[in-house]
Design a protein around this motif. Structure first.
Motif, PDB file in Angstrom:
ATOM      1  N   LEU A 195      50.257  21.278  -2.073  1.00  0.00           N
ATOM      2  CA  LEU A 195      50.477  20.204  -1.109  1.00  0.00           C
ATOM      3  C   LEU A 195      51.804  20.368  -0.377  1.00  0.00           C
ATOM      4  N   ARG A 196      52.592  21.349  -0.789  1.00  0.00           N
ATOM      5  CA  ARG A 196      53.833  21.622  -0.079  1.00  0.00           C
ATOM      6  C   ARG A 196      53.976  23.121   0.147  1.00  0.00           C
ATOM      7  N   VAL A 197      54.280  23.487   1.384  1.00  0.00           N
ATOM      8  CA  VAL A 197      54.656  24.862   1.707  1.00  0.00           C
ATOM      9  C   VAL A 197      55.950  24.776   2.497  1.00  0.00           C
ATOM     10  N   ASN A 198      57.060  24.939   1.798  1.00  0.00           N
ATOM     11  CA  ASN A 198      58.396  24.875   2.383  1.00  0.00           C
ATOM     12  C   ASN A 198      58.624  23.523   3.066  1.00  0.00           C
ATOM     13  N   LYS A 199      58.568  23.457   4.385  1.00  0.00           N
ATOM     14  CA  LYS A 199      58.880  22.227   5.125  1.00  0.00           C
ATOM     15  C   LYS A 199      57.644  21.430   5.514  1.00  0.00           C
ATOM     16  N   ILE A 200      56.484  21.875   5.054  1.00  0.00           N
ATOM     17  CA  ILE A 200      55.217  21.265   5.480  1.00  0.00           C
ATOM     18  C   ILE A 200      54.500  20.671   4.273  1.00  0.00           C
ATOM     19  N   PHE A 201      53.974  19.450   4.470  1.00  0.00           N
ATOM     20  CA  PHE A 201      53.292  18.723   3.403  1.00  0.00           C
ATOM     21  C   PHE A 201      51.872  18.374   3.856  1.00  0.00           C
ATOM     22  N   ILE A 202      50.898  18.597   2.973  1.00  0.00           N
ATOM     23  CA  ILE A 202      49.491  18.346   3.269  1.00  0.00           C
ATOM     24  C   ILE A 202      49.100  16.991   2.679  1.00  0.00           C
ATOM     25  N   ALA A 203      48.371  16.179   3.454  1.00  0.00           N
ATOM     26  CA  ALA A 203      48.024  14.836   2.983  1.00  0.00           C
ATOM     27  C   ALA A 203      46.626  14.438   3.448  1.00  0.00           C
ATOM     28  N   GLY A 204      46.037  13.482   2.739  1.00  0.00           N
ATOM     29  CA  GLY A 204      44.739  12.931   3.134  1.00  0.00           C
ATOM     30  C   GLY A 204      43.611  13.926   3.012  1.00  0.00           C
ATOM     31  N   ASP A 205      42.662  13.868   3.953  1.00  0.00           N
ATOM     32  CA  ASP A 205      41.498  14.756   3.904  1.00  0.00           C
ATOM     33  C   ASP A 205      41.887  16.224   3.969  1.00  0.00           C
ATOM     34  N   ALA A 206      43.006  16.538   4.577  1.00  0.00           N
ATOM     35  CA  ALA A 206      43.467  17.930   4.611  1.00  0.00           C
ATOM     36  C   ALA A 206      43.813  18.420   3.212  1.00  0.00           C
ATOM     37  N   ALA A 207      44.233  17.499   2.353  1.00  0.00           N
ATOM     38  CA  ALA A 207      44.628  17.857   0.986  1.00  0.00           C
ATOM     39  C   ALA A 207      43.469  17.777   0.014  1.00  0.00           C
ATOM     40  N   HIS A 208      42.573  16.834   0.228  1.00  0.00           N
ATOM     41  CA  HIS A 208      41.459  16.640  -0.707  1.00  0.00           C
ATOM     42  C   HIS A 208      40.284  16.024   0.033  1.00  0.00           C
ATOM     43  N   THR A 209      39.398  16.905   0.493  1.00  0.00           N
ATOM     44  CA  THR A 209      38.183  16.470   1.168  1.00  0.00           C
ATOM     45  C   THR A 209      37.168  16.085   0.103  1.00  0.00           C
ATOM     46  N   MET A 210      36.584  14.892   0.233  1.00  0.00           N
ATOM     47  CA  MET A 210      35.667  14.425  -0.806  1.00  0.00           C
ATOM     48  C   MET A 210      34.457  13.744  -0.190  1.00  0.00           C
ATOM     49  N   THR A 211      33.435  13.545  -0.986  1.00  0.00           N
ATOM     50  CA  THR A 211      32.274  12.798  -0.523  1.00  0.00           C
ATOM     51  C   THR A 211      32.661  11.319  -0.424  1.00  0.00           C
ATOM     52  N   PRO A 212      31.900  10.509   0.303  1.00  0.00           N
ATOM     53  CA  PRO A 212      32.250   9.088   0.427  1.00  0.00           C
ATOM     54  C   PRO A 212      31.890   8.259  -0.797  1.00  0.00           C
ATOM     55  N   TYR A 213      31.283   8.862  -1.823  1.00  0.00           N
ATOM     56  CA  TYR A 213      30.646   8.066  -2.863  1.00  0.00           C
ATOM     57  C   TYR A 213      31.598   7.411  -3.849  1.00  0.00           C
ATOM     58  N   ALA A 214      32.827   7.894  -3.949  1.00  0.00           N
ATOM     59  CA  ALA A 214      33.796   7.196  -4.802  1.00  0.00           C
ATOM     60  C   ALA A 214      34.643   6.216  -3.996  1.00  0.00           C
ATOM     61  N   GLY A 215      34.491   6.262  -2.671  1.00  0.00           N
ATOM     62  CA  GLY A 215      35.246   5.357  -1.819  1.00  0.00           C
ATOM     63  C   GLY A 215      36.738   5.611  -1.837  1.00  0.00           C
ATOM     64  N   LYS A 216      37.150   6.873  -2.061  1.00  0.00           N
ATOM     65  CA  LYS A 216      38.568   7.159  -2.266  1.00  0.00           C
ATOM     66  C   LYS A 216      39.207   8.011  -1.183  1.00  0.00           C
ATOM     67  N   GLY A 217      38.446   8.498  -0.229  1.00  0.00           N
ATOM     68  CA  GLY A 217      39.007   9.428   0.746  1.00  0.00           C
ATOM     69  C   GLY A 217      40.201   8.865   1.498  1.00  0.00           C
ATOM     70  N   ALA A 218      39.996   7.783   2.244  1.00  0.00           N
ATOM     71  CA  ALA A 218      41.083   7.170   3.005  1.00  0.00           C
ATOM     72  C   ALA A 218      42.141   6.600   2.076  1.00  0.00           C
ATOM     73  N   ASN A 219      41.713   6.000   0.975  1.00  0.00           N
ATOM     74  CA  ASN A 219      42.663   5.401   0.038  1.00  0.00           C
ATOM     75  C   ASN A 219      43.615   6.438  -0.543  1.00  0.00           C
ATOM     76  N   ALA A 220      43.090   7.592  -0.928  1.00  0.00           N
ATOM     77  CA  ALA A 220      43.943   8.644  -1.499  1.00  0.00           C
ATOM     78  C   ALA A 220      44.951   9.137  -0.472  1.00  0.00           C
ATOM     79  N   GLY A 221      44.532   9.254   0.794  1.00  0.00           N
ATOM     80  CA  GLY A 221      45.447   9.705   1.837  1.00  0.00           C
ATOM     81  C   GLY A 221      46.586   8.732   2.061  1.00  0.00           C
ATOM     82  N   ILE A 222      46.279   7.454   2.096  1.00  0.00           N
ATOM     83  CA  ILE A 222      47.307   6.424   2.294  1.00  0.00           C
ATOM     84  C   ILE A 222      48.291   6.437   1.136  1.00  0.00           C
ATOM     85  N   GLN A 223      47.779   6.590  -0.074  1.00  0.00           N
ATOM     86  CA  GLN A 223      48.657   6.619  -1.243  1.00  0.00           C
ATOM     87  C   GLN A 223      49.487   7.910  -1.281  1.00  0.00           C
TER      88      GLN A 223
END
Length: 509
Positions: A293-321
């Motif tokens: 999730l970190r490469v030097n000065k760059i940080f990956i977040a949200g769907d770019a970090a963890h793409t998931m199915t909608p069935y746990a309802g966590k995609g947007a929530n995980a990105g915000i957190q």
């Protein structure tokens, strides 16, 4: 070529990028946000804001507005199955539709109501993004601006950006960059970050349409209607319980166009139903997890970090957190209050959480790509959103004995006499909660190199019982609501200063 400069460049103006903007603003960090589209999402997408995320929006002053924005969807609970919606609703008792497949979740929500000042909110992403945008719009948000290329060195990130309206190309120089550019993240790909997870295994069409079904569903609202026939496999989602709906159709893209209107009328069970197709988005059932999730000065977040199915309802929530965890750490480093190693704890703390929910979301899909209701019932409380995990990194100081309110866990909720919650103490700052010996803790908090808000709770038995604290204890809370350490009144000035320096990865301790 024109060059702008900022402390943080946010790439992506979806729900993760916009909330990153608000959390950085809360910390007093300068930023520029760029988004290639002209505006926020016009498609409903995510529909559920979990309890923890609602706590974060509470800290930003947005929870009530989001709840109001989603009130039309609020009654929609329960999962139904059948060969068409009309027949299924007419043969299912209205008093159990909302409880279909959800009794365990309702019981869990009632229990969780005592642990948080917030509750689950139903609000579609087109509405929630618009609300968040209105809160953030006085900051430097550049929609219709597209990232073309970027490069980084040990000091900064340089991004080449195109203004899609004027065709102007310019550069932005930033100390750090947050990649919130979605599941197909160009930034993640260019960084060549390895991916884990199931990958993509099924194609679907997300069909957003307008049809007045208010009379049909009134008093028997539902969340999902699943259909599996020889012709049609997919699921219908409520958007406003009246005239807005989405149907996710399993299809084979190699077979060409799909007779959408005909399929929708069969799904609903009304052959002459009047409808209007608002948009169609192809998507894939996918689980992809960034291993970094970190490469030097760059940080990956949200769907770019963890793409998931909608069935746990966590995609947007995980990105915000994700970005709430990251914002205060970036602020501390940019203000020279913390060492660079603090930023490594973003990956340490958030990558396992995102990976867990991404894998869980894949596990909840059945062989035909629909949600497995038995898994929905099985995971109950995990899907509703209070953290049932604890961070273990250098940004917390953990004791050997573990209990509620332990370092690494989220601050416990307790209602206060003025009607606020203990979570309301934090709002993006370090907080020290003391049970006694206040003169010592006042002196200690004033000497800290980072501003610390002191909360004095004289002989507060409910709090001491909740956290198993004593009158000599104090609990240090990080700006992201997580407990950083438990301290005692022995040498408070030295202890608080040393603890904060350790949490912030400063070497001179």
């Amino acid at each position: 070529m024109k060059q702008d400069s900022t402390q943080v460049l946010i790439v992506g103006g979806g729900i993760t990028g916009l909330t990153a903007a608000l959390f950085l603003a809360q910390q007093g960090v300068n930023f520029i946000l760029i988004e290639k589209h002209k505006g926020t999402s016009i498609h409903p997408r995510a529909r559920t804001i979990d309890i923890r995320t609602m706590e974060l929006f509470r800290g930003l002053g947005l929870s009530e507005e989001l709840r109001e924005g989603g009130k039309a969807l609020a009654p929609a609970w329960g999962i139904l199955r059948g060969i068409n919606l009309v027949e299924t609703l007419n043969t299912t008792k209205s008093d159990i539709i909302g409880n279909a497949n959800f009794p365990k979740q309702f019981a869990a929500m009632k229990a969780l109501g005592e642990k948080s000042p917030e509750s689950v909110c139903r609000c579609t992403q087109d509405i929630s993004e618009a609300i968040i945008y209105q809160k953030a719009k006085h900051h430097d948000l550049r929609f219709n601006h597209q990232l073309l290329t970027f490069q980084q060195d040990e000091n900064s990130v340089a991004a080449v950006v195109k203004n899609r309206e004027t065709e102007e190309i310019y550069t932005i120089q930033a100390n750090y960059m947050i990649a919130a550019d979605g599941a197909n993240s160009m930034i993640r790909k260019q960084l060549e970050i390895p991916l884990a997870g199931h990958g993509a295994w099924m194609d679907l069409l997300n069909i957003y349409f307008e049809a007045d079904l208010s009379t049909l569903v009134r008093g028997r609202e539902f969340s999902q209607f699943l259909i599996e026939t020889s012709e049609i496999t997919g699921f219908l989602l409520a958007i406003n319980n009246a005239d807005r709906w989405t149907f996710h159709l399993r299809y084979d893209p190699e077979k060409g166009e799909v007779p959408v209107d005909e399929i929708l009328r069969k799904v609903i069970g009304i052959p002459d139903l009047k409808m209007s197709i608002l948009s169609i988005l192809p998507w894939q059932l996918t689980v992809r997890i960034s291993t970094q999730l970190r490469v030097n000065k760059i940080f990956i977040a949200g769907d770019a970090a963890h793409t998931m199915t909608p069935y746990a309802g966590k995609g947007a929530n995980a990105g915000i957190q994700d970005v709430q965890n990251l914002a205060w750490k970036l602020a501390a480093v940019l203000k020279h209050q913390a060492g660079d190693a603090l930023l490594d704890t973003y990956h340490t703390e958030r990558q396992p959480v995102g990976a867990f929910y991404a894998n869980l979301s894949g596990e909840m899909a059945d062989k035909n790509g629909l949600i497995d209701e038995s898994k929905m019932m099985q995971y109950g409380e995990k899907l509703l959103g209070l953290p049932d995990y604890a961070y273990d990194s250098t940004a917390v100081v953990r004791p050997s004995q573990l209990f509620r309110g332990e370092p690494g866990t989220c601050i416990p909720h307790m209602w206060l006499e003025d009607g606020s919650s203990s979570l309301d103490w934090v709002k993006g700052q370090f907080v020290l909660i003391a049970n006694g010996h206040f003169e010592y803790w006042r002196a200690a908090s004033k000497l800290s190199h980072i501003q610390v808000k002191l909360v004095e709770l004289p002989a507060n038995e409910p709090w001491m019982t909740l956290t198993q604290a004593t009158p000599t204890d104090a609990i240090l809370i990080r700006p992201d609501d997580f407990v950083a350490a438990r301290l005692n009144a022995l040498h408070p000035c030295e202890q608080l200063a040393k603890t904060i320096k350790k949490i912030c990865s400063l070497r001179n301790i």
